[in-house]
Write a protein that holds these residues in place. Structure first.
Motif, PDB file in Angstrom:
ATOM      1  N   TYR A   1     -61.162 -42.248  29.366  1.00 16.37           N
ATOM      2  CA  TYR A   1     -60.074 -42.827  28.585  1.00 16.37           C
ATOM      3  C   TYR A   1     -58.865 -41.897  28.561  1.00 16.37           C
ATOM      4  O   TYR A   1     -57.725 -42.326  28.777  1.00 16.37           O
ATOM      5  CB  TYR A   1     -60.510 -43.117  27.145  1.00 16.37           C
TER       6      TYR A   1
ATOM      7  N   ASP B   1     -55.950 -43.688  30.416  1.00 19.44           N
ATOM      8  CA  ASP B   1     -54.904 -44.184  29.521  1.00 19.44           C
ATOM      9  C   ASP B   1     -53.841 -43.131  29.298  1.00 19.44           C
ATOM     10  O   ASP B   1     -52.746 -43.440  28.847  1.00 19.44           O
ATOM     11  CB  ASP B   1     -55.512 -44.614  28.181  1.00 19.44           C
TER      12      ASP B   1
ATOM     13  N   TRP C   1     -53.078 -50.695  33.004  1.00 20.11           N
ATOM     14  CA  TRP C   1     -53.011 -50.097  31.686  1.00 20.11           C
ATOM     15  C   TRP C   1     -53.994 -50.700  30.688  1.00 20.11           C
ATOM     16  O   TRP C   1     -54.650 -49.969  29.951  1.00 20.11           O
ATOM     17  CB  TRP C   1     -51.580 -50.179  31.133  1.00 20.11           C
ATOM     18  N   ASP C   2     -54.112 -52.059  30.652  1.00 19.31           N
ATOM     19  CA  ASP C   2     -54.967 -52.641  29.614  1.00 19.31           C
ATOM     20  C   ASP C   2     -56.450 -52.400  29.906  1.00 19.31           C
ATOM     21  O   ASP C   2     -57.257 -52.259  28.989  1.00 19.31           O
ATOM     22  CB  ASP C   2     -54.679 -54.134  29.403  1.00 19.31           C
TER      23      ASP C   2
ATOM     24  N   ASN D   1     -57.620 -49.697  31.092  1.00 18.39           N
ATOM     25  CA  ASN D   1     -57.911 -48.301  30.778  1.00 18.39           C
ATOM     26  C   ASN D   1     -58.500 -48.133  29.379  1.00 18.39           C
ATOM     27  O   ASN D   1     -59.264 -47.196  29.120  1.00 18.39           O
ATOM     28  CB  ASN D   1     -56.644 -47.454  30.906  1.00 18.39           C
ATOM     29  N   GLU D   2     -58.139 -49.034  28.468  1.00 21.38           N
ATOM     30  CA  GLU D   2     -58.615 -48.900  27.090  1.00 21.38           C
ATOM     31  C   GLU D   2     -60.064 -49.340  26.926  1.00 21.38           C
ATOM     32  O   GLU D   2     -60.640 -49.211  25.851  1.00 21.38           O
ATOM     33  CB  GLU D   2     -57.692 -49.672  26.155  1.00 21.38           C
TER      34      GLU D   2
ATOM     35  N   SER E   1     -46.483 -45.337  22.262  1.00 24.46           N
ATOM     36  CA  SER E   1     -47.139 -44.367  23.142  1.00 24.46           C
ATOM     37  C   SER E   1     -47.114 -42.968  22.534  1.00 24.46           C
ATOM     38  O   SER E   1     -48.116 -42.239  22.564  1.00 24.46           O
ATOM     39  CB  SER E   1     -46.450 -44.356  24.510  1.00 24.46           C
TER      40      SER E   1
END
Length: 333
Positions: free
Chosen positions: A20, A24, A54-55, A57-58, A121
């Protein structure tokens, strides 16, 4: 209790956390770097470089949190009350960042969405560093439960870690842009990467000196003999890796600076594990103290070992599919 099960789960959750932070981290870093772009066209290019990734990665943040809740319930019950406020701030900032990401791509007026993306961020990065710093410092525990105050986390050391992690994400974001973009964005990112590298090294040195002075158990772990003979390669390899990041940036290499920045994060994570293992809630609760029953651990492990390779395979496929650079005006969409 099977003694090895908490060790396996510690490794799985540790892998989820570092994945993560790395995966991220670069898109949070791009949010931190967003205000340095000269116009919205450059910000579009920066954002599009992470749009396919990006999404997903969470996923690793969810896996780490759920794993802690199910497999180490006592640790979860202690950590959450101690860190409710920075946890809530982090999650709200991540939501804010995600909404801004999606709406900015389709909005005609992008100024406020760009601000929201940067703010989300930056705040999320700082909050994650504060959480990490307070965990390193140690949580007040009595009779297996949290017994401190709601603002115990607001210490100089935790705030230092918050700033340090922001700089670390800035380094990841800058080296990602070097690897994935062209034109003025990539050229500016090389200078930003060198700037953040210097800051990261300064924060790593400060934390490395502060922690053994703050915690005698950490000082004994690193500087007692024969431990010192086995552990000295960690800071030595860190210094070598930082030199390689700097050198490869000067040589205008694309991928090597980003990969070396990841290695810096891995070495920092290794240092934290060396300093604190086997404590999951330093300095009082170990992985064995906080683990759920063997049946629960085995049940969860069966599902995790089935799904984990699929998730990793998905990430590898997506990064391979969207390999290459994003030029000015281009998009993955």
């Amino acid at each position: 209790m099977e003694w090895y099960l908490p060790l396996i789960w510690s490794a799985i959750i540790g892998v989820a956390v570092i994945l993560y932070v790395v995966l991220d981290g670069f898109d949070l870093g791009i949010g931190i770097l967003f205000p340095t772009a000269s116009d919205e066209r450059e910000r579009d290019q920066m954002m599009r470089s992470v749009a396919p990734f990006w999404d997903g990665n969470e996923t690793w943040l969810i896996m780490g949190g759920v794993g802690l809740f199910v497999v180490f319930p006592q640790a979860y019950a202690v950590i959450m009350p101690a860190l409710y406020l920075p946890m809530i701030i982090m999650l709200l900032a991540l939501v804010f960042r995600g909404v801004a990401f999606e709406f900015r791509l389709v909005s005609h007026s992008k100024t406020w969405w760009s601000f929201a993306f940067t703010a989300g961020s930056t705040i999320a990065s700082f909050a994650q560093g504060v959480i990490l710093g307070h965990l390193i410092e140690g949580i007040t525990v009595s009779n297996g439960a949290f017994s401190g105050g709601p603002f115990d986390w607001a210490t100089p050391f935790a705030l230092l870690c918050g700033l340090g992690l922001m700089c670390g994400y800035g380094l990841l974001g800058a080296t990602w842009l070097v690897m994935k973009t062209e034109g003025p964005v990539a050229r500016r990112a090389r200078g930003q990467a060198k700037f953040f590298l210097v800051l990261v090294l300064a924060f790593m040195a400060a934390v490395s000196l502060w922690t053994p002075l703050m915690e005698p158990r950490i000082a004994e772990r690193w500087f007692s003999l024969p431990n010192f003979y086995f552990l000295w390669p960690v800071p030595s390899i860190t210094a070598l890796t930082a030199y390689l990041v700097w050198r490869w940036i000067n040589e205008e290499r694309d991928a090597p600076p980003f990969l070396a920045a990841i290695v810096l994060f891995l070495l920092g994570f290794a240092g934290l594990v060396i300093s604190n293992f086997p404590y999951l809630v330093p300095p009082s609760l170990t992985v064995w103290d906080t683990a759920a029953g063997p049946a629960s651990q085995i049940f969860m492990l069966m599902g995790t070992l089935l799904l984990l390779p699929m998730i990793i395979g998905y990430f590898i496929f997506v990064h391979w599919l969207f390999r290459g650079k994003v030029a000015e005006g281009e998009s993955y969409h």
